[in-house]
Motif scaffolding. Structure first.
Motif, PDB file in Angstrom:
ATOM      1  N   TYR A   8      -7.042   9.593  15.247  1.00  0.00           N
ATOM      2  CA  TYR A   8      -6.517   8.310  14.315  1.00  0.00           C
ATOM      3  C   TYR A   8      -6.401   8.916  12.896  1.00  0.00           C
ATOM      4  O   TYR A   8      -7.323   9.840  12.695  1.00  0.00           O
ATOM      5  CB  TYR A   8      -7.678   6.516  14.324  1.00  0.00           C
ATOM      6  N   ARG A   9      -5.476   8.557  12.405  1.00  0.00           N
ATOM      7  CA  ARG A   9      -5.270   9.516  10.971  1.00  0.00           C
ATOM      8  C   ARG A   9      -4.783   8.426   9.626  1.00  0.00           C
ATOM      9  O   ARG A   9      -4.656   6.953  10.142  1.00  0.00           O
ATOM     10  CB  ARG A   9      -4.191  10.293  10.788  1.00  0.00           C
ATOM     11  N   TYR A  10      -5.673   7.929   8.844  1.00  0.00           N
ATOM     12  CA  TYR A  10      -5.797   7.175   7.846  1.00  0.00           C
ATOM     13  C   TYR A  10      -5.851   7.567   6.214  1.00  0.00           C
ATOM     14  O   TYR A  10      -6.543   8.607   6.042  1.00  0.00           O
ATOM     15  CB  TYR A  10      -7.056   5.982   8.418  1.00  0.00           C
ATOM     16  N   PRO A  11      -5.331   6.760   5.398  1.00  0.00           N
ATOM     17  CA  PRO A  11      -5.331   7.793   4.314  1.00  0.00           C
ATOM     18  C   PRO A  11      -6.907   7.066   4.140  1.00  0.00           C
ATOM     19  O   PRO A  11      -7.386   5.978   4.356  1.00  0.00           O
ATOM     20  CB  PRO A  11      -4.679   6.565   2.930  1.00  0.00           C
ATOM     21  N   VAL A  12      -7.140   8.515   3.285  1.00  0.00           N
ATOM     22  CA  VAL A  12      -9.013   7.958   2.786  1.00  0.00           C
ATOM     23  C   VAL A  12      -9.436   6.915   2.032  1.00  0.00           C
ATOM     24  O   VAL A  12     -10.335   5.627   2.136  1.00  0.00           O
ATOM     25  CB  VAL A  12      -9.483   9.032   1.800  1.00  0.00           C
ATOM     26  N   ASP A  13      -8.465   6.285   1.553  1.00  0.00           N
ATOM     27  CA  ASP A  13      -8.931   4.908   0.378  1.00  0.00           C
ATOM     28  C   ASP A  13      -8.511   3.585   1.392  1.00  0.00           C
ATOM     29  O   ASP A  13      -8.781   2.618   1.374  1.00  0.00           O
ATOM     30  CB  ASP A  13      -8.366   4.879  -1.024  1.00  0.00           C
ATOM     31  N   LYS A  14      -8.293   3.381   2.527  1.00  0.00           N
ATOM     32  CA  LYS A  14      -8.298   3.296   3.788  1.00  0.00           C
ATOM     33  C   LYS A  14     -10.316   2.316   4.378  1.00  0.00           C
ATOM     34  O   LYS A  14      -9.206   1.254   5.334  1.00  0.00           O
ATOM     35  CB  LYS A  14      -6.863   2.521   4.550  1.00  0.00           C
ATOM     36  N   LEU A  15     -10.230   4.040   4.271  1.00  0.00           N
ATOM     37  CA  LEU A  15     -11.157   3.852   5.414  1.00  0.00           C
ATOM     38  C   LEU A  15     -12.472   3.356   4.826  1.00  0.00           C
ATOM     39  O   LEU A  15     -12.953   3.581   2.921  1.00  0.00           O
ATOM     40  CB  LEU A  15     -11.566   5.393   5.686  1.00  0.00           C
ATOM     41  N   ALA A  32     -15.983   8.520   4.744  1.00  0.00           N
ATOM     42  CA  ALA A  32     -14.246   8.291   4.989  1.00  0.00           C
ATOM     43  C   ALA A  32     -14.379   9.884   4.436  1.00  0.00           C
ATOM     44  O   ALA A  32     -12.451  10.280   5.060  1.00  0.00           O
ATOM     45  CB  ALA A  32     -14.149   7.276   3.830  1.00  0.00           C
ATOM     46  N   ALA A  33     -14.405  11.005   3.867  1.00  0.00           N
ATOM     47  CA  ALA A  33     -13.789  12.317   3.351  1.00  0.00           C
ATOM     48  C   ALA A  33     -15.027  13.059   4.331  1.00  0.00           C
ATOM     49  O   ALA A  33     -15.129  14.210   3.674  1.00  0.00           O
ATOM     50  CB  ALA A  33     -13.951  12.205   1.958  1.00  0.00           C
ATOM     51  N   SER A  34     -15.566  12.751   5.015  1.00  0.00           N
ATOM     52  CA  SER A  34     -15.875  13.182   6.082  1.00  0.00           C
ATOM     53  C   SER A  34     -17.495  14.702   5.636  1.00  0.00           C
ATOM     54  O   SER A  34     -17.720  15.566   6.025  1.00  0.00           O
ATOM     55  CB  SER A  34     -15.392  14.580   6.628  1.00  0.00           C
ATOM     56  N   ASN A  35     -18.175  13.907   4.461  1.00  0.00           N
ATOM     57  CA  ASN A  35     -18.797  14.111   4.060  1.00  0.00           C
ATOM     58  C   ASN A  35     -20.313  13.492   4.707  1.00  0.00           C
ATOM     59  O   ASN A  35     -20.424  12.751   5.807  1.00  0.00           O
ATOM     60  CB  ASN A  35     -19.505  13.548   2.298  1.00  0.00           C
ATOM     61  N   ALA A  65      -9.444  14.343  -1.579  1.00  0.00           N
ATOM     62  CA  ALA A  65      -9.116  13.570  -0.204  1.00  0.00           C
ATOM     63  C   ALA A  65      -8.078  12.767  -0.404  1.00  0.00           C
ATOM     64  O   ALA A  65      -8.062  11.675  -1.069  1.00  0.00           O
ATOM     65  CB  ALA A  65     -10.898  13.326  -0.240  1.00  0.00           C
ATOM     66  N   GLY A  66      -7.463  13.419   0.715  1.00  0.00           N
ATOM     67  CA  GLY A  66      -6.120  12.263   0.611  1.00  0.00           C
ATOM     68  C   GLY A  66      -5.995  11.350   2.077  1.00  0.00           C
ATOM     69  O   GLY A  66      -5.609  10.107   2.630  1.00  0.00           O
ATOM     70  N   GLU A  67      -6.661  12.283   3.598  1.00  0.00           N
ATOM     71  CA  GLU A  67      -6.313  11.735   4.669  1.00  0.00           C
ATOM     72  C   GLU A  67      -7.514  11.956   5.486  1.00  0.00           C
ATOM     73  O   GLU A  67      -7.592  13.400   5.172  1.00  0.00           O
ATOM     74  CB  GLU A  67      -4.713  11.944   5.318  1.00  0.00           C
ATOM     75  N   THR A  68      -7.420  11.422   6.206  1.00  0.00           N
ATOM     76  CA  THR A  68      -8.856  11.775   7.681  1.00  0.00           C
ATOM     77  C   THR A  68      -8.765  11.682   9.082  1.00  0.00           C
ATOM     78  O   THR A  68      -8.041  10.390   8.806  1.00  0.00           O
ATOM     79  CB  THR A  68     -10.165  10.894   7.332  1.00  0.00           C
ATOM     80  N   GLN A  75     -14.459  14.756  12.976  1.00  0.00           N
ATOM     81  CA  GLN A  75     -13.656  14.430  12.094  1.00  0.00           C
ATOM     82  C   GLN A  75     -13.112  15.679  10.776  1.00  0.00           C
ATOM     83  O   GLN A  75     -14.560  16.146  10.980  1.00  0.00           O
ATOM     84  CB  GLN A  75     -14.472  13.606  11.654  1.00  0.00           C
ATOM     85  N   VAL A  76     -11.884  15.349  10.464  1.00  0.00           N
ATOM     86  CA  VAL A  76     -11.343  16.192   9.827  1.00  0.00           C
ATOM     87  C   VAL A  76     -10.339  15.150   8.445  1.00  0.00           C
ATOM     88  O   VAL A  76     -10.049  13.991   8.797  1.00  0.00           O
ATOM     89  CB  VAL A  76     -10.376  16.419   9.928  1.00  0.00           C
ATOM     90  N   THR A  77     -11.215  16.043   7.492  1.00  0.00           N
ATOM     91  CA  THR A  77     -10.285  15.143   6.286  1.00  0.00           C
ATOM     92  C   THR A  77      -9.212  16.146   5.153  1.00  0.00           C
ATOM     93  O   THR A  77     -10.207  17.566   5.092  1.00  0.00           O
ATOM     94  CB  THR A  77     -11.657  14.519   5.200  1.00  0.00           C
ATOM     95  N   THR A  78      -8.698  15.684   4.511  1.00  0.00           N
ATOM     96  CA  THR A  78      -7.536  16.923   4.105  1.00  0.00           C
ATOM     97  C   THR A  78      -7.664  16.235   2.838  1.00  0.00           C
ATOM     98  O   THR A  78      -7.432  15.150   1.872  1.00  0.00           O
ATOM     99  CB  THR A  78      -5.657  16.837   4.920  1.00  0.00           C
ATOM    100  N   PHE A  79      -8.078  17.922   2.032  1.00  0.00           N
ATOM    101  CA  PHE A  79      -7.736  17.848   0.925  1.00  0.00           C
ATOM    102  C   PHE A  79      -6.247  18.533  -0.260  1.00  0.00           C
ATOM    103  O   PHE A  79      -5.945  19.360   0.610  1.00  0.00           O
ATOM    104  CB  PHE A  79      -8.839  18.205  -0.249  1.00  0.00           C
TER     105      PHE A  79
END
Length: 756
Positions: A8-15, A32-35, A65-68, A75-79
């Motif tokens: 599942y891929r979501y914008p961080v601000d949607k999680l 939400a940012a994989s911390n 952080a953009g997408e998780t 879990q992966v988050t893209t910055f």
């Protein structure tokens, strides 16, 4: 690979939160940012780390952080910032030997269009504190932990300091509880109160050249040397991630039920991934908790969990029963309410009767029927015998009577037992129905072990109890089942507990249909599930008592769907669709406590907000059970396996591969009214039996689902599709062209000469 399809891929601000991941040794939660948002150690039942937050800067500019991405095991988050992008991966290892997986890995991949100076800072707070994003909170003594910190070369250490609290005149904290943290090369360390560490890494990134680095947190309660050795022996993060994916791929390939519905198929796969996350090795044995992370193992929840987990993790459920047999039995034969799996201490709330006791018997019967493990049966039968005898000894005027006087958990022996101020005792329809179910199961087990006297008296008792239920637990005005009868008389409050006479086989076909119609009506049914209490009742409340007076619990919806599998297969499919559609919302943050791919615990009865755990630990195997035994219609008995699929009229096929059964694996498929199986089955459908699953020998071109079975005279292949299309199937020297419309299927026949 199945694993590669589940993301599942979501914008961080949607999680609202990140996922929860576990293995036998530990349990980790993320944001939400994989911390990291805490990690817990099963071997000691301790929260060992609070938060670990990563911040990234490139040439002084902060990366955002953009997408998780949420996967079954990582879990992966893209910055991104300026010309620089980065991917942060977090996971706990899966598939390792028990005792070697108490670690959290972080991997970072950075790419820049031009040379850049990147600063990577980890802000670590060792004591866990109240989470802002997850519902489960650490106990107060966990917040107050103090640690001693020091560095040795590239390693940072934090050992718990025993601390004396004068108010309580007690010392808490285990000095053998140790954390070790390291990354790729030297760091700048900054230590501060309260028990905080900031580790900063500087990395020069070359233009258009990918950079990768890994960090590792190792935890343990065996002392400094033990944790240090484990840390040094750990594989690098990319190797550990590959091993985790491979191990989970093997688990996801087990009990692989595929249907014409994509939502249900995703749900069944994610159900297995979630089932595995809460399987822990505690100090006293193997188990799972109903509110992770902790060491409380509830017997009721173990029973429901095992009905599904038997089909994907029979070894785990076998070991879990060892824990229940060792610590979950009261001297009188009753099964206790819960066990502290760290210490073995148990609690029964002072109840003479509970639902844990009959459900244990039902689950033990199920495990033997699925596995055929005669050693398990002989080890468990004395507990089954004592449980049934105890239940029957609690009869008053023919009905099993709950002699409870309190409220909440001390005054309610049913599954809805955590309602403040609520009392439900006397002859409760749910408990009496479950006792009938248990007696039927015990009768069959007694026949296997040759306990003819037990078998005879339990058959007699079952008939007597059914008669007493019909005579005394019916509302004389409406004819439906009462909620209960106690010293004050009958109580006709309408709750979804009406499902239990149907599940237990107490209600006849006509009454079962009437109950199901009532539960499917507007006073109970919503697209989000079944209300626990009718909207028309005075005690209805959409949130009170954790939603148990009118909220929506997915496990209840699953029970209703299963109860209606024969009469209403269309509703079964609709409920399965709804149950998993809840787990993949467009905007999880807006839905309350929601994480994509995880099964929520319960919902507000009117707003449909998720108010419980984002990851219910018992719902995933319940969903798997609903698929295998409800939809596919498998029914294991001590005498053998029955299969009568419950398919809606517009479905023509289902396939089931690699299903654990009695020490082996079986595969089968149903298509247009016939079952093709790798093992003999008892069914009302015509059955053609082959020998082996040969699906891996196929060469399939096109978007098709395929399952092949092979025997001495050749083989058959189910070719099916959800979307429709054209393609081909090759098997050895044989070749077939295929064109199918959406949802259609066909059975192809290959002779021995073609398949070789």
């Amino acid at each position: 690979m199945i694993y590669n399809r589940l993301c599942y891929r979501y914008p961080v601000d949607k999680l609202g939160a990140g996922g929860s991941y576990g293995n036998p040794d530990c349990f980790m939660r993320t944001d939400a940012a994989s911390n990291l948002d805490s990690v817990w150690l099963a071997a000691s039942n301790q929260w060992v780390c609070g938060t670990m937050t990563c911040s990234l800067r490139a040439d002084g500019e902060r990366l955002v952080a953009g997408e998780t991405e949420l996967w079954p095991g990582h879990q992966v988050t893209t910055f991104a910032g300026g010309a620089v992008t980065a991917r942060l991966t977090v996971f706990v290892p899966f598939g390792r030997s028990v005792g070697t997986g108490a670690q959290v890995y972080f991997g970072l991949e950075i790419l820049s269009a031009h040379a850049a100076a990147v600063t990577i800072t980890w802000d670590i707070r060792w004591p866990p504190f109240l989470s802002r994003i997850h519902s489960k909170q650490p106990e107060r003594d966990q917040w107050q932990k103090r640690v001693r910190q020091w560095q040795e070369g590239d390693l940072a250490y934090a050992a718990t300091l025993p601390t004396h609290y004068t108010r309580y005149n007690s010392t808490v904290g285990d000095p053998d509880e140790v954390r070790v943290f390291s990354g790729p090369g030297p760091a700048t360390w900054a230590v501060s109160e309260p028990s905080r560490l900031r580790a900063t890494y500087a990395q020069e990134i070359s233009a258009s050249t990918p950079w990768q680095g890994g960090w590792l947190l190792s935890i343990g309660s065996g002392g400094l040397d033990t944790v240090r050795r484990a840390h040094r022996a750990a594989p690098a993060w990319l190797a550990a991630l590959a091993a985790t994916r491979d191990a989970l791929e093997a688990e996801l390939s087990t009990a692989q039920l595929t249907t014409p519905d994509a939502v249900i198929n995703r749900g069944l796969l994610w159900a297995k991934a979630n089932t595995l996350r809460v399987q822990h090795q505690y100090r006293q044995g193997v188990g799972f908790t109903n509110d992770p992370p902790q060491d409380i193992v509830v017997v009721r929840d173990c029973a429901w969990y095992a009905l599904g987990a038997d089909w994907c993790s029979p070894g785990f459920t076998r070991a879990m029963y060892d824990l229940l047999l060792a610590h979950g039995r009261e001297p009188d034969g009753k099964l206790t309410e819960y066990i502290h799996a760290d210490s073995g201490v148990r609690e029964d709330y002072g109840l003479n009767v509970n639902d844990d006791t009959p459900l244990f018997v039902v689950a033990a019967h199920h495990h033997y029927a699925v596995t055929g493990d005669i050693g398990f049966l002989h080890a468990t039968y004395p507990a089954v015998q004592a449980a049934c005898d105890w239940l029957l000894a609690q009869r008053r005027d023919g009905l099993v009577w709950c002699a409870v006087q309190g409220t909440d958990v001390w005054g309610n022996a049913t599954w809805r037992n955590i309602i403040p101020g609520y009392h439900l005792g006397g002859a409760v329809t749910e408990i009496n129905s479950l006792t009938v179910w248990a007696l039927v199961c015990a009768h069959e087990l007694a026949a296997v072990v040759g306990a003819d006297d037990d078998a005879g008296r339990w058959a007699t008792a079952q008939g007597e109890l059914c008669a007493a239920i019909e005579a005394q637990l019916r509302d004389p005005e409406t004819g439906t089942y009462l909620l209960n009868r106690d010293a004050d008389g009958p109580h006709s409050t309408l709750t979804a507990d009406l499902v239990f006479p149907v599940l237990a086989g107490v209600a006849d076909a006509g009454e079962a249909a009437a109950i199901l119609d009532r539960l499917y009506s507007a006073e109970f049914y919503t697209p989000f599930g079944i209300h626990t209490v009718s909207r028309a009742e005075a005690e209805y409340d959409p949130t009170y008592g954790y939603g148990l007076l009118g909220g929506l619990w997915p496990n209840l919806t699953a029970w209703v769907a299963y109860a209606g599998r024969v009469t209403y297969p269309d509703r079964l499919v609709a409920m399965m669709q709804h149950l998993y559609a809840l787990c993949e919302p467009a905007e999880p943050r807006a839905g309350g406590n929601m994480v994509p791919g995880e099964f929520p615990e319960w919902f507000h009865g009117e707003t449909y907000q998720s108010l419980g755990m984002a990851m219910s630990p018992w719902m995933p195997p319940t969903y798997l059970w609903l698929g295998i035994e409800g939809l596919a219609g498998l029914h294991p008995t001590p005498a053998g396996l029955h299969a009568n699929p419950h398919l809606p009229s517009h479905w023509h096929w289902i396939g089931l591969r690699n299903l654990p059964y009695r020490g082996g694996r079986i595969s089968l498929f149903a298509c247009d009214g016939r079952i093709y199986s790798s093992t003999p089955l008892d069914s009302t459908w015509p059955v053609t039996v082959f020998m082996d699953d040969a699906t891996d020998a196929l060469a399939v071109v096109g978007e098709f689902y395929a399952l092949a079975l092979q025997g001495p005279k050749g083989g058959v292949v189910l070719i099916a599709t959800q979307t429709g299309g054209s393609g081909s199937v090759g098997w050895g020297q044989g070749h077939r062209s295929v064109t199918l419309t959406a949802g259609a299927a066909t059975v192809l026949h290959f002779n021995t000469e073609e398949i070789g």
